[in-house]
Write a protein that holds these residues in place. Structure first.
Motif, PDB file in Angstrom:
ATOM      1  N   ILE A  63       0.878  -1.170   0.000  1.00 10.55           N
ATOM      2  CA  ILE A  63       0.000   0.000   0.000  1.00 10.55           C
ATOM      3  C   ILE A  63       0.911   1.215   0.000  1.00 10.55           C
ATOM      4  O   ILE A  63       1.705   1.420   0.920  1.00 10.55           O
ATOM      5  CB  ILE A  63      -0.937   0.031   1.212  1.00 10.55           C
ATOM      6  N   ASP A  64       0.814   1.990  -1.059  1.00  9.19           N
ATOM      7  CA  ASP A  64       1.674   3.162  -1.193  1.00  9.19           C
ATOM      8  C   ASP A  64       1.193   4.275  -0.260  1.00  9.19           C
ATOM      9  O   ASP A  64       0.059   4.742  -0.366  1.00  9.19           O
ATOM     10  CB  ASP A  64       1.670   3.651  -2.633  1.00  9.19           C
ATOM     11  N   HIS A  65       2.079   4.720   0.622  1.00 10.74           N
ATOM     12  CA  HIS A  65       1.771   5.787   1.578  1.00 10.74           C
ATOM     13  C   HIS A  65       2.588   7.048   1.290  1.00 10.74           C
ATOM     14  O   HIS A  65       2.896   7.811   2.209  1.00 10.74           O
ATOM     15  CB  HIS A  65       2.032   5.306   3.005  1.00 10.74           C
ATOM     16  N   SER A  66       2.894   7.290   0.035  1.00  9.68           N
ATOM     17  CA  SER A  66       3.705   8.460  -0.297  1.00  9.68           C
ATOM     18  C   SER A  66       3.013   9.765   0.078  1.00  9.68           C
ATOM     19  O   SER A  66       3.676  10.741   0.432  1.00  9.68           O
ATOM     20  CB  SER A  66       4.030   8.466  -1.796  1.00  9.68           C
ATOM     21  N   ILE A  67       1.687   9.797  -0.006  1.00  8.85           N
ATOM     22  CA  ILE A  67       0.973  11.039   0.332  1.00  8.85           C
ATOM     23  C   ILE A  67       1.021  11.308   1.835  1.00  8.85           C
ATOM     24  O   ILE A  67       1.494  12.368   2.259  1.00  8.85           O
ATOM     25  CB  ILE A  67      -0.476  10.989  -0.183  1.00  8.85           C
ATOM     26  N   THR A  79      -0.205  21.071  -0.332  1.00  7.97           N
ATOM     27  CA  THR A  79      -1.444  21.665  -0.826  1.00  7.97           C
ATOM     28  C   THR A  79      -2.284  20.558  -1.456  1.00  7.97           C
ATOM     29  O   THR A  79      -1.767  19.467  -1.746  1.00  7.97           O
ATOM     30  CB  THR A  79      -1.149  22.741  -1.874  1.00  7.97           C
ATOM     31  N   PRO A  80      -3.565  20.798  -1.709  1.00 11.81           N
ATOM     32  CA  PRO A  80      -4.352  19.785  -2.419  1.00 11.81           C
ATOM     33  C   PRO A  80      -3.740  19.419  -3.769  1.00 11.81           C
ATOM     34  O   PRO A  80      -3.753  18.253  -4.162  1.00 11.81           O
ATOM     35  CB  PRO A  80      -5.724  20.458  -2.586  1.00 11.81           C
ATOM     36  N   ASP A  81      -3.183  20.417  -4.467  1.00 15.22           N
ATOM     37  CA  ASP A  81      -2.577  20.138  -5.764  1.00 15.22           C
ATOM     38  C   ASP A  81      -1.350  19.249  -5.624  1.00 15.22           C
ATOM     39  O   ASP A  81      -1.118  18.352  -6.441  1.00 15.22           O
ATOM     40  CB  ASP A  81      -2.189  21.453  -6.443  1.00 15.22           C
ATOM     41  N   VAL A  82      -0.536  19.480  -4.591  1.00 16.70           N
ATOM     42  CA  VAL A  82       0.636  18.632  -4.363  1.00 16.70           C
ATOM     43  C   VAL A  82       0.199  17.196  -4.106  1.00 16.70           C
ATOM     44  O   VAL A  82       0.770  16.238  -4.643  1.00 16.70           O
ATOM     45  CB  VAL A  82       1.480  19.170  -3.196  1.00 16.70           C
ATOM     46  N   LYS A  83      -0.829  17.020  -3.300  1.00 15.32           N
ATOM     47  CA  LYS A  83      -1.304  15.668  -3.000  1.00 15.32           C
ATOM     48  C   LYS A  83      -1.802  14.950  -4.254  1.00 15.32           C
ATOM     49  O   LYS A  83      -1.520  13.765  -4.452  1.00 15.32           O
ATOM     50  CB  LYS A  83      -2.400  15.720  -1.934  1.00 15.32           C
ATOM     51  N   ILE A  84      -2.539  15.653  -5.102  1.00 16.33           N
ATOM     52  CA  ILE A  84      -3.056  14.989  -6.297  1.00 16.33           C
ATOM     53  C   ILE A  84      -1.923  14.646  -7.247  1.00 16.33           C
ATOM     54  O   ILE A  84      -1.949  13.612  -7.932  1.00 16.33           O
ATOM     55  CB  ILE A  84      -4.133  15.857  -6.998  1.00 16.33           C
ATOM     56  N   ALA A 116      -9.716  15.355  -1.205  1.00 14.37           N
ATOM     57  CA  ALA A 116     -10.666  14.273  -1.476  1.00 14.37           C
ATOM     58  C   ALA A 116     -11.629  14.663  -2.593  1.00 14.37           C
ATOM     59  O   ALA A 116     -12.022  13.823  -3.421  1.00 14.37           O
ATOM     60  CB  ALA A 116     -11.429  13.913  -0.205  1.00 14.37           C
ATOM     61  N   GLN A 117     -12.004  15.927  -2.646  1.00  9.81           N
ATOM     62  CA  GLN A 117     -12.877  16.384  -3.735  1.00  9.81           C
ATOM     63  C   GLN A 117     -12.156  16.307  -5.081  1.00  9.81           C
ATOM     64  O   GLN A 117     -12.728  15.865  -6.086  1.00  9.81           O
ATOM     65  CB  GLN A 117     -13.337  17.818  -3.455  1.00  9.81           C
ATOM     66  N   LEU A 118     -10.904  16.749  -5.120  1.00  7.55           N
ATOM     67  CA  LEU A 118     -10.131  16.666  -6.355  1.00  7.55           C
ATOM     68  C   LEU A 118      -9.937  15.219  -6.788  1.00  7.55           C
ATOM     69  O   LEU A 118     -10.003  14.894  -7.981  1.00  7.55           O
ATOM     70  CB  LEU A 118      -8.764  17.332  -6.172  1.00  7.55           C
ATOM     71  N   LEU A 119      -9.693  14.365  -5.800  1.00  6.17           N
ATOM     72  CA  LEU A 119      -9.472  12.955  -6.105  1.00  6.17           C
ATOM     73  C   LEU A 119     -10.722  12.319  -6.691  1.00  6.17           C
ATOM     74  O   LEU A 119     -10.653  11.551  -7.658  1.00  6.17           O
ATOM     75  CB  LEU A 119      -9.039  12.217  -4.837  1.00  6.17           C
ATOM     76  N   GLU A 364      10.840  16.431  -4.732  1.00  7.98           N
ATOM     77  CA  GLU A 364      10.669  17.839  -5.060  1.00  7.98           C
ATOM     78  C   GLU A 364       9.270  18.322  -4.693  1.00  7.98           C
ATOM     79  O   GLU A 364       9.099  19.468  -4.262  1.00  7.98           O
ATOM     80  CB  GLU A 364      10.934  18.062  -6.550  1.00  7.98           C
ATOM     81  N   LEU A 365       8.263  17.467  -4.823  1.00  6.55           N
ATOM     82  CA  LEU A 365       6.902  17.862  -4.470  1.00  6.55           C
ATOM     83  C   LEU A 365       6.768  18.113  -2.966  1.00  6.55           C
ATOM     84  O   LEU A 365       6.079  19.049  -2.548  1.00  6.55           O
ATOM     85  CB  LEU A 365       5.908  16.787  -4.914  1.00  6.55           C
TER      86      LEU A 365
END
Length: 725
Positions: A63-67, A79-84, A116-119, A364-365
């Motif tokens: 299970i990837d937990h990079s976020i 930020t939400p953009d970084v997470k997506i 979560a909305q972006l996802l 970098e993110l």
């Protein structure tokens, strides 16, 4: 695709016996006890090695937990953009299961809500996505229900002094709400009616293109089994495990555990893995591990591998190791280890050849603008930049992970107390370019050895700098190059920028060229006798002439043969070309006279080379009157070899000439047709292997480094915290 880990005997109790017998004290090695021990050893199946177990592990059991994991340590936040964008990177690499949201923060507004909305907009069904929360957290459950995320990792704490303990009742209640959440999701996305919120795999492809991603899977994460004083035999632990293995927990498909403080050792991880595997058989449950580094040590990768050897299916972790306090086991290194152990499925599932690019992008993110630690395995700048030949990984390296496998660029770097000549040759190849790389192998090694010796002499004298810095290493190489080429002393009119051009003009196939100074007018005198006494019968001569700002010369692949009659002259033919080093062209330039003019005429001791009219003379006559040495506008040559006459026909002058043009259109390389040279040097061109450079030839040492290490660094943190080159 699924690989399960069942006991080879099929009997969990027998498996436990085998595990415990491995760590029991040895029996006395004498008499009947020894014989019985040998018989027992022959009956007992051999436990697979770590390598064997990793070779057969299923790479999908991650299970990837990079976020969430990188968010636990970055000072920049997400930020939400970084997470997506992190989510996209993980899916592009090949992760099917991705932890996207973890909620442990009560009712405060969180970035995760917008994410979560972006996802959902990007992945409407969100199959394969996971939500993390703690047992009994009503606010987190409400966020889960609002998110639409279809898989859950539920934390359970047995004795959390800081985080609080969970209870079996709250666990059962939380599981019930999660199951109802799964049922509602099935109805919302018009799943088959018979799923009823039960674990299954989604037949519809995700936006990332993957099919059969998990839905309605619950994994329980035991947060503190490795950190607290609670043992697996404690009543509250047995109570929870018994409850989870009952039929009433049908949505439970996996068990996770971790050591958050990093203070558990490898034996602790091994014991917990073995015991949990017995309670949660591999045919029914996945078992995933997450191991943290401690402030004082890091064995997190090895602990994860040992857990897989003991029966764990895989890991839950971020892709890169940066997380929490000082890092954790990471999937990048785990997958690299699987591949190096011969697990052929890794490359079928993941884009392993993009591992370095993916890791650097993720870093970098989460840490924008921050340098990647150079010693970071796989994607740090030192990982595949070899410091010594013995450390190199290639396709022949047993259990190695070659750079090409992970998309890394292979390189070389200099550690002056360690690096061997072969690696330094590679470093110089990439740094210096064609002037070095076109040399013969033996010449390259001689130059590299000269660099090593020079650096050792510099260090011995107390001169310290970053010798791997491109500017510093190039500076030292240029010093060695002057010595190796034969123009090391400062009075030489041939300077470092001229050397690559001369080397290119003078080398032959499979033979490098260097110079040996035979004569310098300012050192040896300026008479014809002075010159001939130093040059003698040497073959392959390069004349270098300086007149004010003009530097030029001629190469003659022959000797200055004098006649037996001292009043006569003798002509010798051979390859010949002129060259300009400065003053007449934008860069050093070669000039080729016609074949018939490639000759040198030399007068005897008492003779003179005369013009057709007999009114002009010299002692040395080169290329059919194109260069006269010891020139005089009379029948008697000048007593000084510095008295010269030189011109180049217009028809052989290369394009770009910027010097003086005569009225008839011909050109001169000096400041005037008749001139007095400031200095004349004669070198012998030597070809073949370059002998080792004597230490004395490397002196005086170059000490004006372009990028020296400041003196203050010797007593400051800068010495250990410098940004790498």
């Amino acid at each position: 695709m699924s690989h399960s880990f069942r006991s080879r005997t099929g009997d969990p109790l027998c498996e436990l016996f085998f595990q415990r017998s491995e760590i029991s004290p040895r029996m006395a090695s004498s008499g009947d006890e020894t014989a019985e021990s040998e018989r027992t050893s022959r009956r007992r199946p051999r436990r697979r090695t770590t390598r064997e177990q990793l070779r057969k592990a299923n790479p999908l059991d991650i299970i990837d937990h990079s976020i969430p994991e990188s968010a636990t340590t970055t000072p920049f936040g997400h930020t939400p953009d970084v997470k997506i964008r992190i989510f996209r990177k993980g899916r592009a690499f090949g992760f099917r299961d991705v932890a996207v949201v973890g909620h442990y923060y009560g009712s405060m507004p969180r970035v995760e809500d917008r994410f979560a909305q972006l996802l959902r907009a990007e992945e409407p069904r969100m199959s394969g996505c996971w939500f993390m929360l703690g047992t009994g957290d009503d606010e987190a459950l409400a966020r889960l229900e609002a998110s639409g995320i279809p898989n859950v990792m539920l934390d359970y704490t047995f004795a959390g002094a800081r985080t609080g303990s969970s209870s079996l009742q709250s666990l059962q209640t939380t599981i019930g709400r999660i199951h109802e959440h799964f049922r509602r999701l099935d109805r919302d996305v018009v799943m088959a009616a018979d799923n009823d919120g039960m674990p299954h795999e989604d037949s519809q492809p995700s936006a990332s293109g993957y099919r059969w991603l998990k839905r309605n899977h619950l994994y329980i994460n035991f947060v503190d089994l490795l950190d607290s004083d609670v043992s697996l035999d404690a009543p509250q632990v047995k109570e929870v495990i018994d409850s989870l293995t009952s039929e009433s927990t049908a949505i439970l498909k996996g068990i996770c555990f971790e050591g958050g403080l990093g203070n558990a050792d490898i034996d602790d991880y091994a014991e917990v893995t073995s015991r949990l595997r017995l309670s949660f058989p591999s045919g029914d449950f996945k078992l995933l591990v997450h191991s943290h580094a401690a402030p004082h040590s890091d064995s997190s990768q090895a602990m994860a591998w040992e857990c897989v050897r003991r029966g764990a299916d895989g890991i839950w972790a971020g892709f890169i190791p940066q997380a929490a306090q000082t890092g954790h086991n990471c999937s990048m290194q785990y997958l690299g280890k699987l591949h190096s152990c011969g697990n052929g499925i890794v490359r079928e599932i993941y884009k392993l050849d993009t591992a370095v690019q993916t890791a650097r992008s993720l870093h970098e993110l989460s840490f924008p603008g921050e340098p990647i630690p150079p010693d970071c395995p796989v994607f740090g700048s030192n990982a595949y930049s070899w410091v010594h030949s013995v450390f190199r990984h290639d396709r022949r390296t047993p259990r190695g992970l070659p750079p090409r496998a992970v998309g890394a660029t292979e390189g070389a770097r200099l550690a002056p107390m360690t690096t061997d000549v072969d690696v330094l040759v590679e470093r110089l190849d990439g740094l210096i370019g064609n002037d070095f790389s076109s040399m013969q192998p033996d010449t390259k090694k001689a130059y590299a050895l000269g660099v090593v010796i020079t650096i050792q002499l510099l260090l011995t004298e107390g001169h310290q700098c970053n010798f791997n810095d491109p500017d510093n290493l190039r500076y030292i190489y240029q010093h060695v190059d002057k010595v190796g080429f034969g123009v090391s002393d400062s009075p030489s009119l041939i300077k470092r920028p001229h050397i690559p051009h001369l080397r290119r003009w003078l080398r032959r196939p499979f033979q490098d060229a260097r110079l040996r100074l035979l004569y310098r007018s300012t050192r040896d005198g300026d008479s014809f006798a002075d010159l001939m006494g130093k040059v003698g019968s040497a073959h392959g001569l390069l004349f270098a002439v300086k007149n004010r700002s003009n530097k030029f010369g001629v190469f003659f692949d022959g000797s200055l043969n004098q006649p037996s009659d001292p009043t006569s002259t003798q002509t010798t033919r051979g390859e010949l070309f002129f060259f300009s080093l400065s003053g007449s062209f934008p860069q050093p330039t070669q000039i080729h006279p016609p074949q018939g003019r490639q000759r040198v005429e030399v007068a005897g001791r008492d003779g003179a080379v005369l013009s057709n009219s007999g009114t002009i003379s010299s002692k040395i006559f080169i290329a059919g009157a194109k260069l006269w040495l010891g020139f005089s506008r009379s029948s008697t040559p000048s007593p000084s070899i510095l008295s010269c006459h030189q011109w180049i026909p217009e028809d052989i002058t290369p394009p770009g000439f910027t010097g003086t043009v005569l009225s008839d259109g011909d050109n001169i390389l000096a400041d005037r047709l008749d001139f007095t040279a400031d200095v004349i040097e004669v070198y012998q061109v030597v070809r073949g292997p370059l002998p080792a450079m004597p230490t004395a030839a490397l002196l005086p040492l170059p000490i004006d480094f372009p990028k020296p290490l400041p003196a203050s660094a010797l007593s400051s943190p800068e010495r250990t915290c410098r940004t790498p080159a």
